[in-house]
Design an enzyme around this catalytic site. Sequence first.
Site, PDB file in Angstrom:
ATOM      1  N   ASN A   8       1.666 -33.879  -5.526  1.00  0.00           N
ATOM      2  CA  ASN A   8       2.224 -32.607  -5.997  1.00  0.00           C
ATOM      3  C   ASN A   8       2.005 -31.577  -4.897  1.00  0.00           C
ATOM      4  O   ASN A   8       0.890 -31.099  -4.707  1.00  0.00           O
ATOM      5  CB  ASN A   8       1.536 -32.198  -7.303  1.00  0.00           C
ATOM      6  CG  ASN A   8       2.033 -30.844  -7.805  1.00  0.00           C
ATOM      7  OD1 ASN A   8       2.983 -30.285  -7.256  1.00  0.00           O
ATOM      8  ND2 ASN A   8       1.383 -30.322  -8.835  1.00  0.00           N
ATOM      9  N   TRP A   9       3.081 -31.244  -4.196  1.00  0.00           N
ATOM     10  CA  TRP A   9       2.954 -30.314  -3.065  1.00  0.00           C
ATOM     11  C   TRP A   9       2.875 -28.851  -3.520  1.00  0.00           C
ATOM     12  O   TRP A   9       2.697 -27.957  -2.682  1.00  0.00           O
ATOM     13  CB  TRP A   9       4.138 -30.484  -2.105  1.00  0.00           C
ATOM     14  CG  TRP A   9       4.038 -31.709  -1.230  1.00  0.00           C
ATOM     15  CD1 TRP A   9       3.006 -32.599  -1.184  1.00  0.00           C
ATOM     16  CD2 TRP A   9       5.015 -32.162  -0.290  1.00  0.00           C
ATOM     17  NE1 TRP A   9       3.282 -33.585  -0.262  1.00  0.00           N
ATOM     18  CE2 TRP A   9       4.502 -33.344   0.307  1.00  0.00           C
ATOM     19  CE3 TRP A   9       6.272 -31.697   0.122  1.00  0.00           C
ATOM     20  CZ2 TRP A   9       5.212 -34.058   1.280  1.00  0.00           C
ATOM     21  CZ3 TRP A   9       6.972 -32.403   1.084  1.00  0.00           C
ATOM     22  CH2 TRP A   9       6.435 -33.569   1.655  1.00  0.00           C
ATOM     23  N   LYS A  10       3.096 -28.601  -4.806  1.00  0.00           N
ATOM     24  CA  LYS A  10       3.047 -27.229  -5.339  1.00  0.00           C
ATOM     25  C   LYS A  10       3.944 -26.313  -4.490  1.00  0.00           C
ATOM     26  O   LYS A  10       5.001 -26.753  -4.047  1.00  0.00           O
ATOM     27  CB  LYS A  10       1.598 -26.743  -5.421  1.00  0.00           C
ATOM     28  CG  LYS A  10       0.729 -27.755  -6.194  1.00  0.00           C
ATOM     29  CD  LYS A  10      -0.628 -27.264  -6.574  1.00  0.00           C
ATOM     30  CE  LYS A  10      -1.374 -28.364  -7.319  1.00  0.00           C
ATOM     31  NZ  LYS A  10      -2.639 -27.952  -7.882  1.00  0.00           N
ATOM     32  N   HIS A  97       2.568 -28.965 -16.164  1.00  0.00           N
ATOM     33  CA  HIS A  97       1.445 -28.801 -15.230  1.00  0.00           C
ATOM     34  C   HIS A  97       0.611 -27.592 -15.653  1.00  0.00           C
ATOM     35  O   HIS A  97       1.146 -26.574 -16.115  1.00  0.00           O
ATOM     36  CB  HIS A  97       1.946 -28.632 -13.789  1.00  0.00           C
ATOM     37  CG  HIS A  97       0.811 -28.755 -12.814  1.00  0.00           C
ATOM     38  ND1 HIS A  97      -0.021 -27.699 -12.534  1.00  0.00           N
ATOM     39  CD2 HIS A  97       0.347 -29.816 -12.123  1.00  0.00           C
ATOM     40  CE1 HIS A  97      -0.956 -28.113 -11.689  1.00  0.00           C
ATOM     41  NE2 HIS A  97      -0.760 -29.394 -11.421  1.00  0.00           N
ATOM     42  N   GLU A  99      -0.741 -25.287 -14.074  1.00  0.00           N
ATOM     43  CA  GLU A  99      -0.396 -24.002 -13.447  1.00  0.00           C
ATOM     44  C   GLU A  99       0.816 -23.373 -14.139  1.00  0.00           C
ATOM     45  O   GLU A  99       0.941 -22.151 -14.208  1.00  0.00           O
ATOM     46  CB  GLU A  99      -0.169 -24.207 -11.943  1.00  0.00           C
ATOM     47  CG  GLU A  99      -1.508 -24.396 -11.234  1.00  0.00           C
ATOM     48  CD  GLU A  99      -1.490 -25.372 -10.083  1.00  0.00           C
ATOM     49  OE1 GLU A  99      -0.410 -25.678  -9.542  1.00  0.00           O
ATOM     50  OE2 GLU A  99      -2.595 -25.849  -9.713  1.00  0.00           O
ATOM     51  N   GLU A 170      -5.257 -33.921 -16.256  1.00  0.00           N
ATOM     52  CA  GLU A 170      -5.748 -33.036 -15.196  1.00  0.00           C
ATOM     53  C   GLU A 170      -6.608 -31.952 -15.824  1.00  0.00           C
ATOM     54  O   GLU A 170      -6.081 -30.935 -16.312  1.00  0.00           O
ATOM     55  CB  GLU A 170      -4.575 -32.386 -14.459  1.00  0.00           C
ATOM     56  CG  GLU A 170      -3.672 -33.379 -13.749  1.00  0.00           C
ATOM     57  CD  GLU A 170      -2.934 -32.729 -12.582  1.00  0.00           C
ATOM     58  OE1 GLU A 170      -3.078 -33.227 -11.466  1.00  0.00           O
ATOM     59  OE2 GLU A 170      -2.242 -31.720 -12.783  1.00  0.00           O
ATOM     60  N   GLY A 176      -8.064 -28.101  -7.758  1.00  0.00           N
ATOM     61  CA  GLY A 176      -8.208 -27.230  -6.595  1.00  0.00           C
ATOM     62  C   GLY A 176      -9.592 -26.626  -6.448  1.00  0.00           C
ATOM     63  O   GLY A 176      -9.786 -25.684  -5.685  1.00  0.00           O
ATOM     64  N   SER A 215      -8.846 -32.618  -7.760  1.00  0.00           N
ATOM     65  CA  SER A 215      -9.731 -32.814  -6.609  1.00  0.00           C
ATOM     66  C   SER A 215      -9.872 -34.286  -6.192  1.00  0.00           C
ATOM     67  O   SER A 215     -10.955 -34.721  -5.810  1.00  0.00           O
ATOM     68  CB  SER A 215     -11.099 -32.177  -6.876  1.00  0.00           C
ATOM     69  OG  SER A 215     -10.950 -30.777  -7.042  1.00  0.00           O
ATOM     70  N   GLY A 236      -3.082 -33.123  -5.470  1.00  0.00           N
ATOM     71  CA  GLY A 236      -2.587 -31.842  -4.975  1.00  0.00           C
ATOM     72  C   GLY A 236      -2.927 -31.662  -3.504  1.00  0.00           C
ATOM     73  O   GLY A 236      -2.284 -32.222  -2.614  1.00  0.00           O
ATOM     74  N   GLY A 237      -3.988 -30.904  -3.225  1.00  0.00           N
ATOM     75  CA  GLY A 237      -4.352 -30.528  -1.851  1.00  0.00           C
ATOM     76  C   GLY A 237      -4.372 -31.690  -0.862  1.00  0.00           C
ATOM     77  O   GLY A 237      -3.839 -31.571   0.257  1.00  0.00           O
TER      78      GLY A 237
HETATM   79  P1  13P Z   1      -5.888 -30.781  -6.442  1.00  0.00           P
HETATM   80  O1  13P Z   1      -5.802 -32.251  -6.060  1.00  0.00           O
HETATM   81  O2  13P Z   1      -5.630 -29.858  -5.304  1.00  0.00           O
HETATM   82  O3  13P Z   1      -7.126 -30.494  -7.216  1.00  0.00           O
HETATM   83  O4  13P Z   1      -4.653 -30.516  -7.461  1.00  0.00           O
HETATM   84  C1  13P Z   1      -4.463 -31.372  -8.532  1.00  0.00           C
HETATM   85  C2  13P Z   1      -3.140 -31.083  -9.152  1.00  0.00           C
HETATM   86  O5  13P Z   1      -2.946 -30.027  -9.729  1.00  0.00           O
HETATM   87  C3  13P Z   1      -2.089 -32.089  -9.012  1.00  0.00           C
HETATM   88  O6  13P Z   1      -1.024 -31.807  -9.862  1.00  0.00           O
END
Ligand code: 13P
Length: 251
Positions: A8-10, A97, A99, A170, A176, A215, A236-237
């Site tokens: 997930n590149w957000k 998600h 967010e 999640e 994050g 994470s 994510g990251g």
């Molecule tokens: P991180 O891996 O940066 O914690 O993000 C997880 C995420 O929200 C994937 O959708």
Amino acid sequence: MQQIIAANWKMFKNATEARSMISELSKELNGKIPENRKVIIFPPFTVLEASFEAGKEIDGLCIGAQDVFPAQEGAYTGEISPQMVKDCGATWALTGHSERRHVIGESDTLVAQKTSFALASGLDVIVCIGETLEQREAGELYDVLARQLHAALVKLPTPLNPECIVIAYEPVWAIGTGKTASTYDIIEAHAIIREHLKNIIGVSVFETRILYGGSVKPENASEILSLDNVDGLLVGGASLKADSFAKILLA
Ligand code: 13P
């Protein structure tokens, strides 16, 4: 069944950055994804097509949209339909998600509408669920997961291929933050999810994959992937750089 490793590149990467990350990933993988894995990249809408074109270098790589609106077209300023993302090469969508739930304010009802409309439009869907720290500390884990899951899957199109719907657990407090859920936390939450899926999906429940996200890093990927009821990862990251994402998907 293949484990899913999803990126997930957000709200990161322009077209040049997306192309170069995918080309580096292709080099890391020698253009081939391991047979036991399905890999999906969720770029921002603006680079869906560029990512799809660049992704042709990697055999079997799938592209997905981070969100879709539950209508095919219409007066919905700023929104993007399932057909539009399919036109850009997407075969998957994310819904719910954290967010979008907690920053944008999406309700369970809207998540359900997006999920069923995306599935009915021919996209495969990863539905994200998870509790906040306050909910966990108040002992509400079971109730929150049950509510989000039943609400999101209330109107599944029939007949449904159970492989087309995937759940991502999640925990909001692990996203994050560098705080990964413990193996005990993951096993407990995934067992709760599987139990509820049995009621919703029925006998083919084990064909519905449950991913963990929060994470995930090269250092913890293989341990998490070995846990009961963990059928993949949503990253994510650590998915933004080719070398760390390659290490995770080869874990
Ligand atoms: P991180 O891996 O940066 O914690 O993000 C997880 C995420 O929200 C994937 O959708």
